[in-house]
Design a protein around this motif. Sequence first.
Motif, PDB file in Angstrom:
ATOM      1  N   ARG A 222       0.870  -1.171   0.000  1.00 14.52           N
ATOM      2  CA  ARG A 222       0.000   0.000   0.000  1.00 14.52           C
ATOM      3  C   ARG A 222       0.909   1.224   0.000  1.00 14.52           C
ATOM      4  NH1 ARG A 222      -2.630  -3.741  -0.812  1.00 14.52           N
ATOM      5  NH2 ARG A 222      -4.602  -4.419   0.136  1.00 14.52           N
ATOM      6  N   CYS A 223       0.493   2.308  -0.643  1.00 18.79           N
ATOM      7  CA  CYS A 223       1.363   3.478  -0.700  1.00 18.79           C
ATOM      8  C   CYS A 223       0.557   4.761  -0.767  1.00 18.79           C
ATOM      9  CB  CYS A 223       2.322   3.394  -1.894  1.00 18.79           C
ATOM     10  SG  CYS A 223       1.514   3.323  -3.513  1.00 18.79           S
ATOM     11  N   VAL A 224       1.220   5.831  -0.366  1.00 19.71           N
ATOM     12  CA  VAL A 224       0.695   7.182  -0.538  1.00 19.71           C
ATOM     13  C   VAL A 224       1.615   7.884  -1.519  1.00 19.71           C
ATOM     14  CG1 VAL A 224       0.130   9.369   0.577  1.00 19.71           C
ATOM     15  CG2 VAL A 224      -0.244   7.211   1.795  1.00 19.71           C
ATOM     16  N   ILE A 225       1.037   8.542  -2.511  1.00 22.40           N
ATOM     17  CA  ILE A 225       1.817   9.214  -3.546  1.00 22.40           C
ATOM     18  C   ILE A 225       1.495  10.700  -3.536  1.00 22.40           C
ATOM     19  CG2 ILE A 225       2.423   9.277  -5.992  1.00 22.40           C
ATOM     20  CD1 ILE A 225       1.214   6.462  -6.245  1.00 22.40           C
ATOM     21  N   VAL A 226       2.533  11.533  -3.354  1.00 19.67           N
ATOM     22  CA  VAL A 226       2.370  12.977  -3.542  1.00 19.67           C
ATOM     23  C   VAL A 226       2.544  13.215  -5.031  1.00 19.67           C
ATOM     24  CG1 VAL A 226       3.165  15.275  -2.900  1.00 19.67           C
ATOM     25  CG2 VAL A 226       3.301  13.409  -1.240  1.00 19.67           C
ATOM     26  N   LYS A 227       1.450  13.516  -5.710  1.00 15.50           N
ATOM     27  CA  LYS A 227       1.425  13.463  -7.172  1.00 15.50           C
ATOM     28  C   LYS A 227       1.791  14.774  -7.855  1.00 15.50           C
ATOM     29  CE  LYS A 227      -1.806  11.055  -9.153  1.00 15.50           C
ATOM     30  NZ  LYS A 227      -1.043   9.896  -9.609  1.00 15.50           N
ATOM     31  N   THR A 228       1.559  15.907  -7.195  1.00 13.64           N
ATOM     32  CA  THR A 228       1.793  17.190  -7.859  1.00 13.64           C
ATOM     33  C   THR A 228       2.620  18.103  -6.962  1.00 13.64           C
ATOM     34  OG1 THR A 228      -0.163  18.299  -6.957  1.00 13.64           O
ATOM     35  CG2 THR A 228      -0.470  16.969  -8.951  1.00 13.64           C
ATOM     36  N   LEU A 229       3.161  19.143  -7.578  1.00 13.99           N
ATOM     37  CA  LEU A 229       3.952  20.120  -6.828  1.00 13.99           C
ATOM     38  C   LEU A 229       3.085  20.885  -5.829  1.00 13.99           C
ATOM     39  CD1 LEU A 229       6.161  21.558  -9.723  1.00 13.99           C
ATOM     40  CD2 LEU A 229       6.712  19.724  -8.107  1.00 13.99           C
ATOM     41  N   LEU A 230       1.784  20.922  -6.060  1.00 13.57           N
ATOM     42  CA  LEU A 230       0.874  21.602  -5.137  1.00 13.57           C
ATOM     43  C   LEU A 230       0.555  20.747  -3.917  1.00 13.57           C
ATOM     44  CD1 LEU A 230      -1.625  23.291  -7.638  1.00 13.57           C
ATOM     45  CD2 LEU A 230       0.306  24.332  -6.414  1.00 13.57           C
ATOM     46  N   GLY A 231       1.060  19.524  -3.908  1.00 16.93           N
ATOM     47  CA  GLY A 231       0.904  18.676  -2.732  1.00 16.93           C
ATOM     48  C   GLY A 231      -0.318  17.786  -2.726  1.00 16.93           C
ATOM     49  N   SER A 232      -0.977  17.588  -3.882  1.00 19.71           N
ATOM     50  CA  SER A 232      -2.116  16.674  -3.922  1.00 19.71           C
ATOM     51  C   SER A 232      -1.630  15.240  -3.746  1.00 19.71           C
ATOM     52  CB  SER A 232      -2.887  16.824  -5.235  1.00 19.71           C
ATOM     53  OG  SER A 232      -2.068  16.471  -6.336  1.00 19.71           O
ATOM     54  N   MET A 233      -2.448  14.449  -3.070  1.00 20.42           N
ATOM     55  CA  MET A 233      -2.030  13.069  -2.716  1.00 20.42           C
ATOM     56  C   MET A 233      -3.051  12.065  -3.180  1.00 20.42           C
ATOM     57  SD  MET A 233      -0.934  13.829   1.226  1.00 20.42           S
ATOM     58  CE  MET A 233      -0.372  15.486   1.649  1.00 20.42           C
ATOM     59  N   ALA A 234      -2.584  10.821  -3.347  1.00 17.91           N
ATOM     60  CA  ALA A 234      -3.470   9.704  -3.699  1.00 17.91           C
ATOM     61  C   ALA A 234      -2.906   8.455  -3.062  1.00 17.91           C
ATOM     62  CB  ALA A 234      -3.557   9.540  -5.214  1.00 17.91           C
ATOM     63  N   THR A 235      -3.775   7.464  -2.852  1.00 23.34           N
ATOM     64  CA  THR A 235      -3.328   6.177  -2.353  1.00 23.34           C
ATOM     65  C   THR A 235      -3.393   5.158  -3.483  1.00 23.34           C
ATOM     66  OG1 THR A 235      -5.572   5.629  -1.615  1.00 23.34           O
ATOM     67  CG2 THR A 235      -4.095   6.659  -0.004  1.00 23.34           C
TER      68      THR A 235
END
Length: 242
Positions: A222-235
Amino acid sequence: MAAIMEKLSLKLFNLNSRNETGKQRCLVNRLGYASGYTQQDAGFSLLELLVVILMIGILSAIAAPSWFSFVNRQQVNKANDAVLAALQEAQSQAKKTKLSYSVSFQKNSATKNVEVAIYSTNAGISTWKTLGSDVGANSNQLLLGANLNGENAVNTASITDSTVHYPLPITPTKITFDYMGALTLPNNLGTPVSPSTDPPGLKIVIALPSSANSTSPSSVKRCVIVKTLLGSMATAKDSQCS
């Protein structure tokens, strides 16, 4: 005459008593026959008991692996939820205080626990907390991985720069948010890997160890990904966390 009448009454009484007793016995016999129950049928035979025990053993052997797999997945899910909560807390504190806030993760070499610290970047780390301890996650049984080789920077040492490392290439792994909740500079979310057109992002991974090698991850991740420079996240999970 009175004596004769008394003897006759006594005989009639005895006859009635015998008739009532016979009726009761007949009723008992009928009930016992109808229910199939006799004194000799009470309890279980040794063979019946052994068959029941054998059936319980077979059912337990079938159910146990599924149960343990379910429990282990729950542990991974709880720990990953704790990773997401820590990142969100740091981002929230950064916007609230208008200061840079950081989150650091490490695998304690002594206790084997995965640990997390949330702190003002300028102040530095004051205390470490066992990841997921407040939700019952046993992090000492889990592996911690990441694709970072520096603060807010994806590993660029390999051809596939989204590679997740176990153990971490740097200790501790650090992600920092600025006063607006975005990633601080410098930052690097990596180069898109075909066929994807999106950068891999900053990945913090929780994994079950492989049964063959306790230091290598299994397919359960399982992981958490900081996807954008603005700090949006997804699992994400499993192959998406590699």
